[in-house]
Design an enzyme around this catalytic site. Structure first.
Site, PDB file in Angstrom:
ATOM      1  N   GLU A   5       0.880  -1.171   0.000  1.00  0.00           N
ATOM      2  CA  GLU A   5       0.000   0.000   0.000  1.00  0.00           C
ATOM      3  C   GLU A   5       0.908   1.209   0.000  1.00  0.00           C
ATOM      4  O   GLU A   5       1.761   1.360   0.874  1.00  0.00           O
ATOM      5  CB  GLU A   5      -0.890   0.017   1.229  1.00  0.00           C
ATOM      6  CG  GLU A   5      -1.923   1.121   1.118  1.00  0.00           C
ATOM      7  CD  GLU A   5      -2.622   1.419   2.419  1.00  0.00           C
ATOM      8  OE1 GLU A   5      -2.452   0.681   3.396  1.00  0.00           O
ATOM      9  OE2 GLU A   5      -3.322   2.436   2.454  1.00  0.00           O
ATOM     10  N   CYS A  38      -1.214   8.931   4.657  1.00  0.00           N
ATOM     11  CA  CYS A  38      -1.260   8.616   3.231  1.00  0.00           C
ATOM     12  C   CYS A  38      -2.598   9.048   2.643  1.00  0.00           C
ATOM     13  O   CYS A  38      -2.722   9.255   1.437  1.00  0.00           O
ATOM     14  CB  CYS A  38      -0.983   7.149   2.981  1.00  0.00           C
ATOM     15  SG  CYS A  38      -1.701   6.073   4.197  1.00  0.00           S
TER      16      CYS A  38
END
Ligand SMILES: Cc1cc2nc3c(=O)[nH]c(=O)nc-3n(C[C@H](O)[C@H](O)[C@H](O)COP(=O)(O)OP(=O)(O)OC[C@H]3O[C@@H](n4cnc5c(N)ncnc54)[C@H](O)[C@@H]3O)c2cc1C
Length: 1004
Positions: A784, A818
């Site tokens: 990710e 993020c």
């Protein structure tokens, strides 16, 4: 000592209030029932009166205006009702015609309008009918059929501009119905007729909560002006006979919250006092409205300060609102009575049931609180109201009670109970006046009623109206039930004490406690209430204890810990002079040895029954909660997280453990694990992502080699210790702190490793991918990574909501998420307004040591991150259209701080990669340029998240469909509604992004 005292000393009188928060609902009601109870004769008398009042209201309903009529026609549980609300709330503030037309079209196209009015096919008919119906004008001049035909003709001939005009007119008419005046002079004038019939007024200056100091000053000025005008009109009639004013504290300070206690006492209190001094000068009442439950304690601090202020001695106009739906209400009343007696005051106390019920329930669930601050059953609020009313009435020497209700039974019960005593009723302008027309005046029941009268422009009033409708739109609400013929009069006048006693005070069976939110599947992680003095005192103590511990991380292998190498000191990123602990990094030999041990342990852990693996993770979750303060302390001092972020971090980790425990027990049972798996996690969620990866891999029976981020090894090591304590074998979970280039690379390169889970930068993910490919075989990689996250805001959005979301998404966690917002797209027509508000709100952020409760933004993780961010900001100076930075306070000099920065760009070209910190880029776009925006967003690379602020469903659907992003967050929310909102900044508690489905890696 970074964890400075943040709990306030609690006077004994106040402790009972704080403690009451934790009470069980059933116990509260059992205690209140005897206090609320009336004699049989009193109940009969109240019911007799209530029956008469209800029958009269129903008889007059055909002529009724206001909220009652509106709700009769459009239920808020219908699509049409919501569409109308959306139109009403947004239309008048949209500056550009194109977007206004799009909004109207969007709302016209949805819903079954035909079902509401004749054969009309468009919302305009209904909206116009709605507005006209409410004012009673339509009925006299047109038939429904006539209107429908006229509108159809109008639409055919004139098209959208005419429709827009019509809807706009309807909204304004509607507005007039619910607002006393657009300014205070007009309101005073409009109130005269009702004053002559015996009504009194408390005026309220409409507006959203202040986001900036400028907003707060403007609202303060409005209040000052209003007090002068009301004061003159009052002509010294006094606080009881004359008009007064109601003030919302969130309007006169941009940071009215417990976390900002010092600012509230230093800045808000003097403003409030100034308003009270003015009110005293004119001898008019000034009421402090009650807001959310987490503001109760700080509001009492303010009230106590005012009550003890010698300048206000003897003034009878200090007005306080208390909410009966709060479990703490009876204790607040005891306290106010005692305070009034002690300080020689005679407070005005307005007893309300409470306007934020659904928001309170939702917040307690989201925050995982031990219980609800409010009752879960309407009848319990009614019981509490009666008990509290009796307490107020029994203290005539100290209190002038003001009963604000539209409920005919509540009114009648009080009328019966309070015979011969001093008090007044209160209602909202546009609501309940059919009821109070029967009460006010010597020809009726001879009781006075004060009308809470909103003053403001049509734009602000519609937002206010929508809130009122939401608050009263619930089908349990009296104003809703009184217009519903299917509810019998006997049901409407039922004695709440009898109903509550019959049902034993049990809470609502469809509203589980926050911990039980996920039902049988798993327990919600426990939160703590950072507005409670008791919680804060306890937390502070535990954090200080954790600070004194000697924290250490080292390679934790199956055959023992290694402390051979040179220790590396861990500094606090907020204060480089402070040493948090030490780390012994793993060597290449440690890594190799650990893989050997992981291979050895693989068969044993794989053979462990899934239920046993699941039980280990469950125990680990419980242990994390038991050690919450230690982990929070480390998240603050090692990773620079603020206290709320640190709490969210622990909760997210607990959720991951429980989630994967469940998976282990159910879905993964019987599936073959892969073998040794490497988990490489980042520093920005050093516990949540770390344990998310580890627990997923463990749940499926893999042996784990955990490589935490180099910057945050201490918290990871503590987590691993707790997992071992919970029963996870040392061979199944080994921890290898160290640099990615050394330890991470050695692990990934080892052919015996069967899988890698990685969260971090795209570059490193690609590097790992290449390494694995070069190794050959079919090692699984789950990665990710980051992306360029954008948000599109059109002119239908509410600026206050946009700014709150942007602040949270771009700057919370110092932008080191993020999922954080990096590029904000604002429609030209609203850009200047939103940017001005955003700059002002940025200036209100507190940047500093995250160990302080008041801090909003802590440091970035290290010097390298700081240098990179500063270099980027410097480079942008040359190309930015405008730039705004907050000022860094001097005390940040000792840490890695970067001032939150807003950079407006003419093109996205200079932004070549994600900037991981508190830096937000802004672009403007024209109403007709949505496709260009989407194109630009998609060309900037993959977005992990994307946000949309719009009231137009078509725009939302289009953006969600076109944008290349992992998650799309939508705020189409109408003011105050808690339904259907997904807040920005991450859907997990800590905002770590989606709960990764790591199952693919975990099983063969
Ligand atoms: C003059 C005036 C001033 C006001 N000022 C304030 C203020 O400063 N702060 C504020 O918060 N409100 C304020 N209100 C709003 C007030 O709280 C609501 O109007 C009031 O709650 C509606 O109560 P009711 O007796 O008219 O209606 P009812 O229909 O009898 O009661 C509705 C109330 O019951 C409660 N309720 C609904 N469902 C549940 C449930 N499942 N469990 C428990 N309780 C439930 C809620 O409080 C809801 O508002 C004010 C109202 C008036 C008239």
């Amino acid at each position: 000592m970074p964890f400075q005292p943040f709990a306030q000393p609690q006077p004994a009188m106040r402790r009972a209030i704080t403690e009451a928060y934790r009470q069980d609902e059933r116990q509260c009601i059992e205690r209140l029932l005897p206090q609320a109870a009336m004699t049989r004769e009193q109940v009969f008398a109240a019911q007799r009166l209530a029956r008469r009042l209800v029958a009269e209201v129903r008889a007059k309903r055909s002529k009724a205006s206001g909220v009652d009529a509106l709700m009769h026609e459009f239920s808020l549980s219908s699509l049409e009702g919501i569409a109308l609300m959306c139109l009403a709330e947004a239309l008048l503030r949209i500056p550009d015609k194109d977007t206004a037309d799009r909004l109207i079209r969007d709302k016209l196209s949805r819903g079954d309008w035909r079902a509401h009015l004749g054969n009309s096919a468009s919302l305009f008919v209904n909206a116009a009918a709605w507005g006209l119906l409410v004012t009673g004008k339509l009925v006299s001049s047109y038939s429904e059929q006539g209107l429908s035909a006229a509108v159809t003709r109008l639409a055919a001939k004139g098209g959208e501009p005419l429709i827009r005009k019509g809807v706009d007119l309807a909204m304004r008419m509607l507005g007039r119905q619910f607002v006393t005046g657009e300014n205070i002079d007009e309101a005073l004038e409009n109130g005269l007729e009702r004053e002559s019939r015996g009504y009194r007024f408390s005026y309220d200056m409409l507006g959203e909560a202040a986001m900036t100091e400028e907003d707060a000053e403007r609202y303060f000025h409005d209040y000052e002006q209003a007090i002068h005008a009301i004061g003159k009109a009052a002509a010294m009639r006094g606080v009881y006979e004359g008009p007064g004013i109601s003030v919302k504290l969130s309007a006169i300070h941009p940071r009215y919250s417990r976390a900002q206690h010092a600012r509230v006492m230093n800045e808000l209190l003097p403003r409030l006092k100034a308003l009270f001094m003015l009110a005293k000068q004119y001898d008019i009442g000034l009421n402090i409205d009650a807001e959310e439950a987490d503001r109760l304690e700080i509001s009492l601090d303010l009230i106590e300060a005012l009550a003890r202020d010698p300048d206000l001695a003897g003034f009878k106009g200090i007005g306080i609102v208390v909410q009966a739906y709060q479990k703490r209400c009876p204790f607040v009343i005891d306290y106010l009575i005692a305070l009034a007696r002690e300080t020689g005051h005679h407070f005005m106390v307005r007893l309300v049931k409470g306007a934020y019920w659904d928001a309170e329930i939702k917040r307690a669930q989201v925050d995982g609180l031990p219980g609800y601050p409010v009752y879960t059953r309407k009848v319990h609020t009614d019981v509490s109201y009666l008990a509290c009313a009796k307490a107020l009435l029994s203290a005539q020497d100290a209190i002038f009670p003001q009963f604000a209700t539209h409920n005919a039974y509540t009114l009648s019960a009080l009328f019966t109970l309070a015979s011969g005593l001093d008090y007044e009723f209160q209602c909202l302008h546009g609501m309940g006046e059919t009821l109070y027309d029967q009460v006010v005046g010597s020809a009726n029941m001879g009781r006075s009623c004060r009308i809470y009268a909103p003053v403001g422009s049509h734009q602000t009033l519609l937002a206010y109206l929508v809130r009122r409708l939401l608050e009263n739109g619930a089908n349990s609400s009296f104003v809703n039930r009184i217009v519903d013929e299917s509810v019998s009069i006997e049901d409407l006048v039922a004695d709440p004490c009898e109903v509550a006693a019959r049902e034993g005070g049990r809470p609502h069976d469809k509203i589980p406690l926050p911990s039980a939110l996920y039902g049988a599947s798993r327990c919600n992680s426990a939160g703590i209430d950072l507005s409670s003095e008791l919680v804060l005192a306890d937390l502070q103590q535990r954090l200080q204890d954790s600070e004194r511990r000697a924290w250490m991380a080292c390679p934790m292998l199956a055959d023992g810990d290694r402390r051979g190498g040179v220790a590396r000191a861990v500094q606090n990123p907020a204060n480089l002079g402070e040493r948090v602990g030490q780390v012994f990094d793993a060597t290449a030999e440690d890594a190799q040895r650990a893989v050997t041990l992981a291979v050895d342990a693989a068969a044993g852990w794989a053979a462990t029954p899934p239920a046993e693996r699941a039980a280990c993770l469950q125990r680990a979750a419980d242990l994390l909660e038991a050690h919450r303060a230690d982990l929070m302390g480390l998240a603050v001092r090692e990773a620079g997280k603020t206290l709320p972020n640190a709490l969210a971090e622990v909760r997210e980790a607990v959720d991951f453990l429980r989630y994967y425990s469940r998976q282990a027990a159910e879905e993964l049972a019987g599936k073959a694990p892969l073998g040794p798996v490497v988990c490489i996690s980042p520093w920005n969620f050093p516990l949540a992502i770390f344990l998310g990866e580890v627990s997923a891999a463990l749940a499926a029976g893999n042996t784990v080699l955990a490589k935490p981020a180099e910057q945050t090894s201490l918290i990871a090591a503590e987590a691993v210790r707790l997992l071992h304590e919970a029963g996870v074998p040392r061979g199944a979970l080994q921890c290898l702190p160290g640099r990615g280039e050394d330890v991470g690379a050695a692990l990934v390169d080892d052919a015996r490793v069967q899988g890698v889970i990685f969260t971090g930068s795209t570059e490193v993910a690609q590097l790992i991918n290449r390494t694995l490919a070069a190794r050959g075989g079919d090692t699984v990689l789950v990665a990710e990574t980051g992306g360029q996250n954008a948000m599109i805001v059109d002119s239908t959005a509410l600026p206050e909501q946009v700014v709150a979301d942007v602040l949270a998404s771009a700057f919370d966690s110092a932008g080191q998420r993020c999922s954080a917002l990096r590029v904000l797209y604002l429609q030209h027509d609203v850009a200047d307004k939103i940017l001005a508000m955003l700059r002002g709100a940025m200036d209100e952020l507190i940047i500093g040591d995250p160990a302080q409760l008041a801090t909003d933004i802590g440091p970035v993780i290290d010097d390298e991150a700081r240098a990179g961010l500063l270099a980027h900001i410097d480079k942008m100076r040359g190309v930015a259209r405008t730039m705004h930075q907050t000022v860094l306070p001097a005390e940040t000099a000792g840490g890695h701080f970067v001032a939150p920065t807003l950079i407006e760009l003419d093109s996205l070209a200079p932004l070549t990669r994600e900037v991981f910190g508190p830096v937000l880029h802004v672009r403007r776009f024209g109403a007709d340029q949505l496709d260009l925006v989407l194109d630009e967003v998609n060309r900037s690379g993959y977005g992990l998240t994307h946000g949309v602020h719009s009231r137009i469903d078509e725009t939302i659907d289009y953006v969600a469909d076109q944008v290349k992003a992992g998650n799309v967050y939508v705020n189409r929310n109408i003011v105050g509604a808690v339904v259907g909102v997904q807040p920005f900044g991450g859907e997990g508690k800590s905002g770590t992004g989606p709960r990764r489905a790591v199952r693919s890696i975990c099983t063969g």
